[in-house]
Scaffold this active site. Sequence first.
Site, PDB file in Angstrom:
ATOM      1  N   LYS A  35       9.573   7.755  11.982  1.00  0.00           N
ATOM      2  CA  LYS A  35       8.954   7.751  10.643  1.00  0.00           C
ATOM      3  C   LYS A  35       7.540   7.176  10.737  1.00  0.00           C
ATOM      4  CE  LYS A  35      11.265   3.369   9.727  1.00  0.00           C
ATOM      5  NZ  LYS A  35      10.984   2.290   8.826  1.00  0.00           N
ATOM      6  N   TYR A 260     -20.233 -10.413   6.950  1.00  0.00           N
ATOM      7  CA  TYR A 260     -20.202 -10.806   5.531  1.00  0.00           C
ATOM      8  C   TYR A 260     -19.758 -12.255   5.341  1.00  0.00           C
ATOM      9  CZ  TYR A 260     -20.353  -5.771   4.555  1.00  0.00           C
ATOM     10  OH  TYR A 260     -20.706  -4.457   4.491  1.00  0.00           O
TER      11      TYR A 260
HETATM   12  C1  LIG Z   1      17.034   2.646   8.115  1.00  0.00           C
HETATM   13  C2  LIG Z   1      16.243   2.256   9.319  1.00  0.00           C
HETATM   14  N1  LIG Z   1      16.806   2.366  10.532  1.00  0.00           N
HETATM   15  C3  LIG Z   1      16.147   2.031  11.653  1.00  0.00           C
HETATM   16  C4  LIG Z   1      14.856   1.536  11.612  1.00  0.00           C
HETATM   17  C5  LIG Z   1      14.171   1.164  12.880  1.00  0.00           C
HETATM   18  O1  LIG Z   1      13.969  -0.222  12.962  1.00  0.00           O
HETATM   19  P1  LIG Z   1      13.286  -0.880  14.237  1.00  0.00           P
HETATM   20  O2  LIG Z   1      11.891  -0.395  14.252  1.00  0.00           O
HETATM   21  O3  LIG Z   1      13.387  -2.343  14.003  1.00  0.00           O
HETATM   22  O4  LIG Z   1      14.056  -0.410  15.427  1.00  0.00           O
HETATM   23  C6  LIG Z   1      14.243   1.403  10.366  1.00  0.00           C
HETATM   24  C7  LIG Z   1      12.873   0.866  10.292  1.00  0.00           C
HETATM   25  O5  LIG Z   1      12.476   0.132   9.453  1.00  0.00           O
HETATM   26  C8  LIG Z   1      14.950   1.772   9.195  1.00  0.00           C
HETATM   27  O6  LIG Z   1      14.381   1.662   7.977  1.00  0.00           O
END
Ligand SMILES: Cc1ncc(COP(=O)(O)O)c(C=O)c1O
Length: 366
Positions: A35, A260
Amino acid sequence: MSVPFREATIDMDAVADNTRHFRRLTGAEVIAVVKADAYGHGAAASAVAALSGGATRLGVADITEALSLRRAGITAPILAWLHAPGQRFDEAAAGNIEFGVSSFDQLEAAGVVPGGNVAVHLKLEAGLSRNGIAPSDWGRVFAEAARLERIGRIRIVGLFSHLSNTSPADDREALARFEEGTAAAASAGIRPEIRHIAATAAAIDLPETRLDAVRIGIGLYGLSPFDDRSSAELGLRPAMTLRGAVAAVRRVPAGAGVSYGYTHRANHDTTLALVPLGYADGVPRHASGRGPVLINGRRYAVAGRIAMDQFVVDVGDAHVAVGDEVVLFGDPTLGVPSATEWAHAAGTINYEIVSRIGSRVPRRNG
Ligand SMILES: Cc1ncc(COP(=O)(O)O)c(C=O)c1O
């Protein structure tokens, strides 16, 4: 070869190797979490690398992300778990996307997709208080899900939840609640192919949470989810290196203000190097005066405020020239700062550092 103006190099072999590491460590199916453009690393290329390292399914937050992976030619199963209000699943089901179902309404939406046989993973609330099906709804949702499966509208591929990483005790309690949920689902006649609850941290530290599959995000990119353990200590290799080229060099007298607000002034006559990366590129302004960089083998800290497009480094009397390479972070075993050091400098976590690297920074797969 000239140094790129700004660039994030992504070591896709590291992503594949890190995936292999989790396959071996857990013995479970690895769902590669790609994602948010694979936490800034490039979703499609990271997905390909993770699949080559043994992942068998991909995880994304939403359907838009899932469909863009399909458009990029990815054919592996993809699970998307965070949906818009009133989301319809028709288009995505046609793209063979699997859906996380967190409510009765979402179940009904999955149940009316033309053609049926829609793959779903029922997401159970087990303590995080986000979007899983609440225990008070389990009876109603499980009964309806079992009915929809019997008549061929849906296929219940998975049952899953997500942990808070608060403490081992809290995560074990959430696991116990999830197991109550899976038992209740079984009583309703639901037999999922896989159950999954662990992300990177629990997959490493709490073997009992590995179940049938683990959803690995940050670990794929070689970063540690823990404050007290580095990537190398976990057997992981950071995939992203962020670098730029010195864009200007200026010799200034003692007392000269820098950037700045003049929050930094030269203590003595000194050389200032300008780095063409700023908060619009994801370099956190909160790391002003602290973020580490490496130039010509020496470490320095950002001097003064990080601006939208640039920041300044006070290199003293060191010889630094326009075009010299500046590394903000990468694999610290190679002597460069880490994304985690930037996170500490900005009061955040390494997840946020890599996932916010902006679209103006070209990605190059190494
Ligand atoms: C539902 C879910 N599963 C898995 C993950 C993966 O987590 P991580 O990056 O800590 O492995 C996330 C990330 O936030 C998540 O929202």
